[in-house]
Design a protein around this motif. Structure first.
Motif, short mmCIF file in Angstrom:
data_model
loop_
_atom_site.label_atom_id
_atom_site.label_comp_id
_atom_site.label_asym_id
_atom_site.label_seq_id
_atom_site.Cartn_x
_atom_site.Cartn_y
_atom_site.Cartn_z
N HIS A 8 -0.74 -0.60 -0.07
CA HIS A 8 -1.31 -0.63 -1.43
C HIS A 8 -0.57 -1.66 -2.28
O HIS A 8 -1.17 -2.41 -3.06
CB HIS A 8 -1.21 0.76 -2.09
N GLY A 11 -14.62 0.18 1.57
CA GLY A 11 -13.88 1.03 0.65
C GLY A 11 -14.01 0.56 -0.79
O GLY A 11 -14.04 1.36 -1.72
N LEU A 24 -12.68 -9.04 10.07
CA LEU A 24 -12.89 -7.86 9.23
C LEU A 24 -13.02 -6.60 10.10
O LEU A 24 -12.49 -5.54 9.76
CB LEU A 24 -14.15 -8.06 8.38
N ASP A 39 -7.05 -0.22 9.95
CA ASP A 39 -6.89 0.71 8.81
C ASP A 39 -7.22 2.13 9.30
O ASP A 39 -6.47 3.08 9.04
CB ASP A 39 -7.82 0.28 7.67
N ALA A 51 -13.24 -7.14 -3.77
CA ALA A 51 -12.38 -6.42 -2.81
C ALA A 51 -11.10 -6.05 -3.54
O ALA A 51 -10.62 -6.81 -4.40
CB ALA A 51 -12.09 -7.31 -1.61
N ASN A 52 -10.52 -4.90 -3.25
CA ASN A 52 -9.43 -4.32 -4.04
C ASN A 52 -9.92 -4.18 -5.50
O ASN A 52 -9.44 -4.86 -6.41
CB ASN A 52 -8.14 -5.16 -3.98
N THR A 57 -20.15 0.20 5.27
CA THR A 57 -20.53 -1.00 6.02
C THR A 57 -19.34 -1.58 6.78
O THR A 57 -19.47 -2.58 7.46
CB THR A 57 -21.11 -2.09 5.08
N THR A 58 -18.17 -0.98 6.59
CA THR A 58 -17.01 -1.31 7.43
C THR A 58 -16.66 -0.03 8.19
O THR A 58 -17.04 1.06 7.76
CB THR A 58 -15.78 -1.74 6.59
N ASN A 75 -10.43 10.61 -1.96
CA ASN A 75 -9.55 9.61 -2.59
C ASN A 75 -10.34 8.38 -3.00
O ASN A 75 -11.36 8.07 -2.40
CB ASN A 75 -8.50 9.11 -1.60
N LYS A 106 -1.79 -1.02 -7.32
CA LYS A 106 -2.98 -0.25 -6.93
C LYS A 106 -2.62 1.20 -7.09
O LYS A 106 -1.52 1.59 -6.73
CB LYS A 106 -3.30 -0.51 -5.45
N PRO A 117 -17.76 -9.81 10.45
CA PRO A 117 -17.11 -10.80 11.32
C PRO A 117 -15.92 -10.17 12.06
O PRO A 117 -15.46 -9.09 11.70
CB PRO A 117 -16.65 -11.87 10.34
N MET A 119 -25.22 -0.77 10.08
CA MET A 119 -24.78 -1.32 8.79
C MET A 119 -23.47 -2.10 8.96
O MET A 119 -23.05 -2.81 8.05
CB MET A 119 -24.58 -0.19 7.78
N MET A 120 -22.80 -1.92 10.10
CA MET A 120 -21.49 -2.54 10.32
C MET A 120 -21.58 -3.75 11.24
O MET A 120 -20.60 -4.48 11.43
CB MET A 120 -20.54 -1.50 10.91
N LYS A 140 -17.13 5.98 -6.70
CA LYS A 140 -16.51 7.27 -6.99
C LYS A 140 -15.93 7.29 -8.40
O LYS A 140 -16.13 8.25 -9.16
CB LYS A 140 -15.39 7.55 -5.99
#
Ligand SMILES: NC(=O)c1ccc[n+]([C@@H]2O[C@H](COP(=O)([O-])OP(=O)(O)OC[C@H]3O[C@@H](n4cnc5c(N)ncnc54)[C@H](O)[C@@H]3O)[C@@H](O)[C@H]2O)c1
Ligand SMILES: [Fe+2]
Length: 381
Positions: free
Chosen positions: A266, A97, A188, A195, A69-70, A139-140, A150, A161, A185, A180-181, A104
């Motif tokens: 960020h 993401g 999240l 976000d 993550a990140n 999936t989120t 981006n 970041k 939990p 998929m989502m 990407k």
């Protein structure tokens, strides 16, 4: 200057949409997929839902999951090497993401190897070639990276970041399947959903906003506000709404930019590894308060979209407060904290300077100085 709108070539929406991946891959003559996903999604069988579809259709693939993550520069560089070794010709990005952004960056570097250092992609990178074709499967319900130009990578060494903005990274196909989502939990679901709300509100009030993107953002604010509580309770209607609402927000903000809630998020992500959605959710009402005088009548429409009654009879001060209160209430209802314990006084200068230099800062409706940003960060203590 003309307004530009970039979207996926094709997008699929709704439960069961992942079945379309096989149809598309075959129709486009793709030979082998490089499946980009993270270790937890593999462990929880989320990635498996898509690889089952590939197996069922006899489509070849290789999995890459060295993604945290990140995601970091290192995650991208290992991915580039793995892509070459796999001899794949397209990417299926499965995840939040972090997986989609890593995919990407990998796809861009494969097609534009002169950017292999990754850092040189920051900002608007002058790449010449479209990235390797990407089928993006979120999936989120948050980042909308499946429909944005981006991606965001962490420079561990420099503790920052950085945002890369490049039309060449737009996924060719987005497959937005609420199933998929469903395994997300509560925490999240809440943070990634906030976000998405931050994208919609910052995109609506950013300097470059215009009528068409306003349409996307207002619709997104409406759908997200009515769906997020239900999604956190894992109700189908809420999950369906969030899958759609976050995507519509992406259709807007990707084309006009964001603001300082994102710049600051960020920075918090880079310094404290704060999950992106949590950082956005904490910053959003603080930044809305700071920006309010530069937003004309927009907070009236935000309040209306969030279901506040009687906005037409409210004074400017009243509807601005109503919009900010509605955001705060939603955030509290889904369990987002309002304070960041990790935040330290001695870090404020670095955090503020870093947020000031972030690619999202110039889009903010009010120009924020380093001093202003310091004060805004201090409100989290
Ligand atoms: N590209 C863009 O336009 C854009 C926009 C906003 C944010 N971002 C970036 O995206 C990243 C954050 O992405 P995110 O918030 O989607 O989270 P994420 O991809 O970082 O995932 C967070 C955690 O959630 C888990 N997870 C994801 N989906 C799950 C599911 N269905 N069930 C169970 N667990 C699941 C993952 O395994 C991971 O451990 C940040 O780096 C942020 O800067 C990019
Ligand atoms: Fe975001």
């Amino acid at each position: 200057m003309a307004n530009r709108i970039m979207l996926n070539e094709t997008s699929y929406h709704g439960a069961g949409a992942i079945q379309e991946i096989a149809t598309e891959a075959k129709a486009r003559g793709y030979k082998k997929a490089f499946v980009c996903s993270d270790p937890d999604l593999i462990k929880f069988g989320v990635t498996g839902k898509v690889t089952d579809v590939l197996d069922g259709a006899g489509l070849a693939y290789e999995i890459y999951s060295d993604i945290k993550a990140n995601p970091t520069i290192e995650n991208v560089q290992h991915g580039v090497a793995a892509f070459k070794a796999a001899e794949a010709d397209y990417i299926i990005a499965i995840g939040g993401g972090s997986s989609m952004d890593t995919a990407k960056a990998i796809g861009i570097i494969i097609a534009n190897p002169e950017f292999e250092d990754v850092r040189s992609l920051e900002g608007t990178a002058p790449t010449k070639n479209p990235c390797v074709p990407i089928i993006a499967v979120p999936t989120t319900a948050g980042t909308a990276a499946e429909v944005t130009i981006n991606y965001v990578i962490t420079d561990v060494e420099k503790k920052r970041k950085f945002v890369c903005v490049d039309p060449h990274d737009m996924p060719v196909i987005a497959v937005v399947d609420p199933d998929m989502m469903a395994s997300m939990p509560k925490g999240l679901t809440a943070s990634t959903g906030m976000d998405a709300l931050t994208h919609a509100i910052e995109g609506y009030t950013t300097k470059a906003a215009w009528e068409m993107t306003d349409m996307f953002h207002l619709k997104a604010i409406e759908i997200i506000s009515r769906s997020l509580r239900g999604a956190v309770a894992n109700e189908k209607e809420g999950r369906d709404g969030m899958a759609l609402g976050q995507y519509i927000a992406g259709m807007g903000f990707s084309n006009v930019g964001l603001g300082i809630a994102h710049s600051m998020a960020h920075t918090l992500g880079a310094v404290y590894d704060t999950p992106h959605g949590v950082a956005c959710a904490m910053m959003l009402p603080i930044v809305m308060e700071y920006n309010q005088e530069c937003t004309g009548e927009k907070y009236r429409e935000i309040a209306r979209a969030m279901g506040v009654k009687g906005v037409d009879d409210m004074s400017v001060d009243e509807y601005r407060k109503a919009a900010i209160d509605a955001v705060r209430q939603l955030s509290v209802d889904v369990g987002i904290p309002t304070k960041l314990e990790a935040l330290k006084e001695e870090d404020l200068q670095f955090l503020a300077e870093s947020a000031h230099a972030d690619a999202c800062a110039p889009g903010n409706p009010k120009d924020a100085s380093v001093e202003d940003l310091k004060e805004l960060f201090r409100k989290l203590m």
